[in-house]
Design a protein around this motif. Structure first.
Motif, mmCIF file in Angstrom:
data_model
loop_
_atom_site.group_PDB
_atom_site.id
_atom_site.type_symbol
_atom_site.label_atom_id
_atom_site.label_comp_id
_atom_site.label_asym_id
_atom_site.label_seq_id
_atom_site.Cartn_x
_atom_site.Cartn_y
_atom_site.Cartn_z
ATOM 1 N N ASP A 34 39.853 14.200 -46.704
ATOM 2 C CA ASP A 34 40.280 12.886 -46.215
ATOM 3 C C ASP A 34 41.621 13.007 -45.498
ATOM 4 O O ASP A 34 42.688 12.839 -46.088
ATOM 5 C CB ASP A 34 40.366 11.911 -47.396
ATOM 6 N N ILE A 35 41.556 13.305 -44.205
ATOM 7 C CA ILE A 35 42.775 13.482 -43.395
ATOM 8 C C ILE A 35 43.171 12.150 -42.771
ATOM 9 O O ILE A 35 42.402 11.570 -42.003
ATOM 10 C CB ILE A 35 42.539 14.543 -42.300
ATOM 11 N N ARG A 36 44.370 11.683 -43.080
ATOM 12 C CA ARG A 36 44.818 10.383 -42.560
ATOM 13 C C ARG A 36 46.090 10.490 -41.729
ATOM 14 O O ARG A 36 46.616 9.480 -41.283
ATOM 15 C CB ARG A 36 45.026 9.407 -43.719
ATOM 16 N N VAL A 81 33.256 17.651 -45.308
ATOM 17 C CA VAL A 81 33.067 16.398 -44.583
ATOM 18 C C VAL A 81 34.435 15.803 -44.267
ATOM 19 O O VAL A 81 35.276 15.647 -45.158
ATOM 20 C CB VAL A 81 32.236 15.401 -45.416
ATOM 21 N N ILE A 82 34.668 15.470 -42.993
ATOM 22 C CA ILE A 82 35.941 14.885 -42.575
ATOM 23 C C ILE A 82 35.687 13.471 -42.046
ATOM 24 O O ILE A 82 35.195 13.299 -40.925
ATOM 25 C CB ILE A 82 36.619 15.747 -41.494
ATOM 26 N N PHE A 126 32.013 15.981 -39.139
ATOM 27 C CA PHE A 126 32.877 14.851 -38.798
ATOM 28 C C PHE A 126 32.057 13.565 -38.791
ATOM 29 O O PHE A 126 30.983 13.496 -38.182
ATOM 30 C CB PHE A 126 33.503 15.056 -37.417
ATOM 31 N N SER A 127 32.602 12.522 -39.404
ATOM 32 C CA SER A 127 31.901 11.242 -39.464
ATOM 33 C C SER A 127 32.119 10.427 -38.199
ATOM 34 O O SER A 127 32.888 10.790 -37.308
ATOM 35 C CB SER A 127 32.392 10.425 -40.668
ATOM 36 N N GLY A 128 31.454 9.271 -38.142
ATOM 37 C CA GLY A 128 31.645 8.328 -37.058
ATOM 38 C C GLY A 128 32.845 7.431 -37.284
ATOM 39 O O GLY A 128 33.509 7.490 -38.323
ATOM 40 N N GLY A 129 33.115 6.586 -36.292
ATOM 41 C CA GLY A 129 34.257 5.666 -36.359
ATOM 42 C C GLY A 129 34.943 5.594 -35.012
ATOM 43 O O GLY A 129 34.313 5.294 -33.997
ATOM 44 N N ASP A 130 36.209 5.912 -34.993
ATOM 45 C CA ASP A 130 37.021 5.895 -33.765
ATOM 46 C C ASP A 130 37.418 7.331 -33.442
ATOM 47 O O ASP A 130 38.225 7.943 -34.165
ATOM 48 C CB ASP A 130 38.264 5.021 -33.989
#
Length: 286
Positions: free
Chosen positions: A82-84, A51-52, A106-110
């Motif tokens: 957790d790629i930042r 999960v990213i 891949f999760s939601g967000g921007d």
């Protein structure tokens, strides 16, 4: 269009994660929910899932939510990556996880965070290579994680200024499926106008509007709808009048002969042939 051997599963956002306490609701999530389809396409509950949550502003919480959801489906081999930063995408630990995973979620967000921090990196290269060449490899993504799959990616834009030139902002995605433009939360947030402008700008591409808790399984250039809502297909190849190029920003657009299709669970669309297949009315819900 060359056929990719892997599977894409773009999701319109807010997918059921099995958090309701009602037992019947939980059973429906396990047997029919979108994440159930993700797990099945990846090979079942023994699949290695990464999960990213890069797109999210709360990646730790989002990662934990997916760990719980996949655990409900019997999956124990789930890791949050957790790629930042771009540097995180080049780390050997990240490369090893992406190389060995059966499914990347891949999760939601921007969505711009995904392209900025992963685009052009080693793990981006590995994901594209594996999707192109490996049968059974799954790339799934919800909301931002779905929108970044295209080459011409919707990066933002106003839904309230529908059908106005400049209502949509475009950016380059990860180019997993260049023939599509994907938008999400489509019905609830009224995004008809901005995907119409996106297709007006790129009329050779197919626009896909995904409702919440709705997705598509894309294999062999065929898209099959899953989930509880609708998918709206925008086909601009036969547009007869399109004044997008000559308009000033803020000006209402004129488009004629834009073909649209409204699909639901079990219906399908062939990307190359541009043909729709719908379930017979008497067919069971799947």
């Amino acid at each position: 269009m060359l056929t990719n051997k892997g599977t894409l599963i773009p999701i319109g956002g807010n997918e059921d994660k099995g958090t309701e306490e009602n037992e019947q609701y939980t059973l429906e999530f396990i047997d029919e929910g979108i994440l159930y389809h993700v797990v099945r396409e990846a090979g079942g509950s023994d699949a290695k899932i990464v999960v990213i949550p890069t797109a999210s502003s709360i990646p730790v919480e989002v990662g934990e939510n997916y760990l719980e959801a996949f655990s409900t489906l019997g999956c124990e081999n789930v890791t949050v990556l957790d790629i930042r930063s771009k540097a995180d995408s080049e780390k050997q630990e990240s490369i090893d996880l992406i190389t060995s995973a059966n499914c990347i979620m891949f999760s939601g967000g921007d969505q711009s965070k995904i392209t900025d921090k992963i685009g052009g990196t080693k793990i981006h290269e590995i994901i594209r290579h594996r999707y192109k060449n490996e049968k059974g490899f799954v790339v799934a993504g919800t909301s931002a994680g779905a929108m970044m799959m295209s080459q011409e990616m919707i990066a933002g834009g106003s839904a309230t200024e529908s059908f106005i030139k400049g209502a949509v902002n475009m950016y380059k995605g990860l180019s997993l499926i260049p023939g599509l433009i994907i938008d999400t939360h489509f019905i609830k947030r009224g995004r008809f106008g901005r995907i119409s402008e996106a297709v007006a700008k790129f009329p050779k591409l197919i626009g896909i509007g995904l409702a919440e808790d709705t997705g598509m399984i894309i294999k062999n250039n065929k898209c099959r709808v899953i989930g509880s809502g609708m998918v709206i297909i925008f086909d601009g190849r036969r547009i007869k009048h399109n004044n997008h190029k000559i308009l000033s920003p803020g000006t209402p657009m004129s488009l004629t002969n834009m073909r649209t299709h409204i699909l639901s669970n079990g219906d399908s669309f062939h990307i190359d042939k541009k043909k729709v297949k719908v379930l017979a009315i008497e067919a069971p819900f799947i």
